[in-house]
Scaffold this active site. Structure first.
Site, short mmCIF file in Angstrom:
data_model
loop_
_atom_site.label_atom_id
_atom_site.label_comp_id
_atom_site.label_asym_id
_atom_site.label_seq_id
_atom_site.Cartn_x
_atom_site.Cartn_y
_atom_site.Cartn_z
N SER A 69 0.89 -1.18 0.07
CA SER A 69 0.05 0.02 0.05
C SER A 69 0.87 1.36 0.02
O SER A 69 1.89 1.08 0.48
CB SER A 69 -0.80 0.11 1.16
OG SER A 69 -0.20 0.43 2.36
N ASP A 70 0.47 2.51 -0.49
CA ASP A 70 1.16 3.57 -0.20
C ASP A 70 1.25 3.76 1.31
O ASP A 70 0.61 3.02 2.09
CB ASP A 70 0.48 4.71 -0.87
CG ASP A 70 1.47 5.84 -1.13
OD1 ASP A 70 2.39 5.98 -0.40
OD2 ASP A 70 1.22 6.68 -2.11
N CYS A 71 2.07 4.79 1.75
CA CYS A 71 2.08 4.77 3.29
C CYS A 71 0.91 5.50 4.11
O CYS A 71 0.33 6.49 3.74
CB CYS A 71 3.32 5.70 3.53
SG CYS A 71 4.64 4.74 2.72
#
Ligand code: NAG
Ligand code: NAG
Ligand code: NAG
Ligand code: NAG
Ligand code: NAG
Ligand code: NAG
Ligand code: NAG
Length: 793
Positions: free
Chosen positions: A314-316
């Site tokens: 996932s993106d952060c």
């Protein structure tokens, strides 16, 4: 701190060991380091990757498993496995953005600062892109070996530069999906260390020559081995940070199937199919109402239809935002469950690690979902050799601090800046200047003497940063500098008189205007396309005061409406340098003084300021003339432009000729039999790509000759466009189908050949997102030279 100094002091005392003490990293832990832990099955290098990964999974408790699902993966001391930080960044050089990289904790304190990606993209040179990826891989391995970096890097960013206001457009290869795809292939292959299987006439087992100490052993992992893991991000339709009331953390990107197929998803598909990328990152935004990391259909399609083998991160904090910002789920556990079940394997952030146990306890997530994620994660780590013990004994073990910031890498950074800088205006061949006739030079602008602003975002510490002023001073000793404005925001004209005074005294004047990260960056889109603050007034007033016409140098990634400068005869030349990296100043000086003949081309359309009345949140690529919507990028945009996609001048001129290309192409032998009948009966004027038995066999070469009709040698980017019959709604005005950068000496010709796959290059996406090949006259175009290819069944 004090212990550290004591240690240094002792080192100095033992003079002979001085070097060793300073350069020896604190003892770095690696899994499967003999003698303690080599007896585990997952440490056995003779077994297949999957066997090893499964064996490791079988040894873990549920609790241990869940703690692996974070970028900050926990160690498992009983198995000799140290913690692993998955998050390292290397967009255009080893960067500080991810916690996996540290420039402070060991002997490596700097790394090569290549130009920002948009500049490198402007070079349109696949070899260059590949070599940059390879150089970064060497520096990454070197830093990993001394415990200063991980091996999983979250680059490249191949989202389409859809809107000129986007703060991260600078990170991308631009607005064209074909260019973004080509960039992804070259950079990922370079970074992952796969030998370039030579379509471009050079073989690049680069690191063997680049790093003489590399032990060349048999690759333990066959075709699957990775030097470094690359990550194509962000899936998908992510290109808005913060605009109006919209934020990337909750924005719902409403996209059509047609735009998804031929724009947003194209670079990701290519990155998987043609570069075997080992990671994809899903984005924060929703795609048609569902958070990207929960779009099971999109994530599964990558594996089943494209053949993706790797892990999905996932993106952060993109899992947290699903509940916390988007209110998409009723609980944190639901956010964890829907993403892992959709096919996301790891969460950048701690959300899954914190809420995973409860999600399992509540029956929302099953242990086998987690095992699937772990299999993908461990497989990539194993392919990297992370579980092969001390890296010193591995294939890349010879790489160390001396392989970072090498002359070779720094020269490549210089070469990239030279190749990427774009000459957009050059009235009466004002440039290049003859060094011998320039008695004095003035360089003016708030960024003109700032060495730290030339990298753009996602940078590290450069080997040898320089300012533009310093770069020019090496060519003309009598160079003076004046900022004109305090900073890029340029809120005051109080120093304009000083700028005019300095300009008036100089023989030639270089004005530096444009953007830096205070105007455009992650979480920060622009609202205007004009130069910030009073910059436009600064440029105009200095140009008016100067003896001769001036040279305007533009910084930044986002397109600028500089029509005032384009139309001002006192501004003779305009150069776009973007964020040119550590060697940018040298490259700019070489171009101004004619030591390098520029050949970069703009990888994105420069729109007029009036474009900003279009909401950034309107994702449609295609124009809708009925409602006044102009469309986006050169493929669809129908409004005025300041400078177009592909704009870029040279100190010489070129002409083209089609040497050979087919005039007629018949698909009839390559259609699935039953469908041919349907086509004929229904009298359709197109063929579905999935009705073709084979596309490969229809591939053809377009032979092109490029002639340099001027008296200096030069490089030239050949761009081959196609215009397909407008049978399908939303057909692009034209689309790039191939490009090549060639060197052509004065008054000579160079031949090149561009390979066309009709299914890929002469097709369009219909409104259902299916690829169709229109029948009839297709036009291949080299600027205004056309060649017709008629497609029949
Ligand atoms: C590693 O696996 C191979 C193949 O199964 C086996 O022959 C060998 O004994 C194993 N080595 C160790 C140390 O267990
Ligand atoms: C990483 O996780 C460990 C526990 O496994 C924790 O002690 C440490 O603080 C975490 N680091 C960060 C930066 O979150
Ligand atoms: C933002 O929201 C406010 C209030 O809901 C609304 O008036 C305004 O038009 C919105 N702005 C944009 C750009 O959508
Ligand atoms: C991709 O990987 C497969 C095997 O995993 C291999 O056969 C193929 O050659 C690879 N392709 C490239 C472009 O490296
Ligand atoms: C989500 O819910 C919170 C309250 O729980 C609210 O403050 C917030 O505005 C909501 N966000 C959205 C995007 O609806
Ligand atoms: C240089 O530019 C950077 C970023 O653009 C800025 O933060 C910094 O203050 C500038 N330094 C000077 C000396 O102007
Ligand atoms: C493409 O890049 C490579 C690597 O920098 C360079 O050697 C080559 O000359 C470039 N090609 C052209 C035509 O500029």
């Amino acid at each position: 701190m004090s212990l550290h100094w004591l240690w240094r002091f002792l080192c100095v005392l033992i003079f002979l060991q001085f070097y060793l003490c300073i350069s020896k990293p604190a003892s770095v832990q690696f899994p499967c380091k003999p003698p303690h832990h080599h007896s585990f099955t997952f440490c056995n290098k003779s077994l297949p990757i999957t066997t090893r990964a499964q064996s490791l999974i079988s040894l873990l408790t549920l609790q241990e498993k869940i703690k692996q699902l974070s970028n900050n993966a926990s160690g498992i001391p009983r198995l000799g496995i140290p913690a692993y930080e998955w998050w390292s960044e290397s967009l255009h050089g080893i960067a500080t953005n991810g916690p996996g990289v540290s420039f402070m904790s060991g002997p490596v304190s700097k790394a090569t600062g290549f130009p920002q990606v948009l500049v490198t993209a402007a070079a349109f040179n696949r070899t260059l892109w590949f070599l940059i990826g390879s150089a970064i891989a060497i520096e990454a391995r070197a830093m990993y070996n001394v415990g200063q970096a991980g091996l999983t890097f979250w680059a490249p960013n191949v989202n389409i530069f859809r809107d000129p206001r986007w703060g991260r457009g600078q990170e991308t290869p631009g607005e064209d999906p074909m260019v973004a795809s080509a960039y992804a292939i070259a950079y990922v292959k370079g970074l992952q260390g796969v030998n370039w299987k030579d379509t471009n006439g050079f073989s690049a087992n680069k690191f063997k020559t680049g790093a003489k100490r590399v032990l060349v052993e048999d690759d333990d992992h066959g075709n699957d081995g990775l030097m470094v893991s690359a990550c194509c991000k962000h899936v998908t339709a992510y290109d808005l940070e913060s605009w109006g009331n919209f934020s990337r953390y909750s924005f719902n990107a409403v996209v059509t199937e047609q735009d998804l197929e031929d724009t947003f998803q194209t670079p990701f598909r290519t990155c998987v199919q043609e570069a075997n990328v080992s990671c994809l990152m899903c984005s924060y935004n929703q795609v048609n109402g569902v958070p990207a990391c929960a779009r099971e259909d999109l994530l599964q399609k990558a594996r089943t239809e494209w053949g993706f083998k790797g892990y999905i991160t996932s993106d952060c904090d993109a899992v947290a935002t699903i509940f916390e910002y988007q209110n998409y789920t009723k609980s944190p556990e639901d956010a964890v469950a829907i993403t892992i079940k959709a096919g996301m394997d790891i969460n950048c952030g701690s959300y899954v690690a914190r809420h995973g146990q409860l999600a399992v306890d509540q029956g929302k997530l099953r242990e086998e979902n987690i095992d699937r994620a772990l299999l993908n994660l461990f497989s990539v780590q194993l392919r990297l050799g992370l579980f092969d013990g001390d890296p010193k004994y591995g294939k890349f073990g010879g790489l160390g601090p001396e392989n970072v910031c090498t002359t070779e890498h720094r020269t490549l950074a210089l070469e990239a800046a030279r190749q990427g800088i774009v000459l957009v205006k050059n009235d009466g061949k004002f440039l290049p200047l003859d060094k011998r006739t320039v008695s004095s030079l003035a360089i003016i602008g708030p960024l003109a003497n700032n060495a730290s602003s030339l990298g753009g975002d996602y940078t590290g510490y450069s080997c040898n940063p320089q300012s533009l002023f310093e770069g020019l001073k090496e060519f003309v000793d009598k160079t003076s500098y004046e900022g004109g404005c305090l900073d890029v925001s340029c809120n005051s004209d109080s120093r304009f008189h000083e700028a005019r005074r300095v300009a008036r005294k100089a023989d030639f004047v270089v004005l530096v205007a444009g953007l830096d990260l205070s105007q455009e960056t992650e979480d920060h889109d622009r609202v205007s396309l004009l130069l910030p603050g009073e910059q436009m007034a600064l440029v105009s007033s200095v140009a008016a005061a100067s003896k001769k016409p001036v040279i305007l140098v533009l910084t930044g990634g986002g397109p600028l409406d500089v029509s005032f400068a384009r139309d001002n005869p006192k501004i003779a030349s305009i150069l776009w340098i973007g964020y040119p990296g550590e060697a940018g100043p040298r490259a700019l000086a070489e171009i101004i003084f004619g030591e390098y003949n520029p050949a970069g081309k703009l990888p994105m359309t420069w729109y007029p300021e009036s474009f900003t009345k279009i909401p950034m949140s309107d994702m449609r690529m295609r124009s809708d003339p009925a409602s006044g919507y102009p469309g986006r990028t050169y493929r669809f945009y129908i409004g005025d432009q300041v400078y177009g996609f592909g704009r870029g001048l040279s100190y010489t001129d070129f002409t083209y000729k089609f040497l050979s290309a087919p005039r007629k192409l018949s698909l009839s032998g390559f259609l699935k039999a039953k469908r041919v009948l349907n086509q004929r009966e229904e009298n359709l004027d197109y063929v579905h790509v999935n009705e073709m038995t084979s596309c490969n066999i229809l591939r053809f070469q377009v032979q092109i000759s490029v002639t340099n009709i001027g008296d200096v040698d030069g490089n030239h980017v050949v761009m081959l466009f196609s215009r397909v019959p407008k049978i399908v709604m939303g057909t692009p005005e034209k689309q790039l189908v191939g490009f090549d950068r060639v060197h052509t000496t004065s008054y000579k010709s160079t031949e090149t050949s561009i390979s066309i796959d009709p299914c890929e290059h002469l097709s369009v996406a219909n409104e259902k997102g299916e690829r169709v090949i229109p029948l009839g006259d297709h036009v291949l175009m080299l600027e205004d030279i056309e060649h017709y290819v008629t497609i029949v069944v």
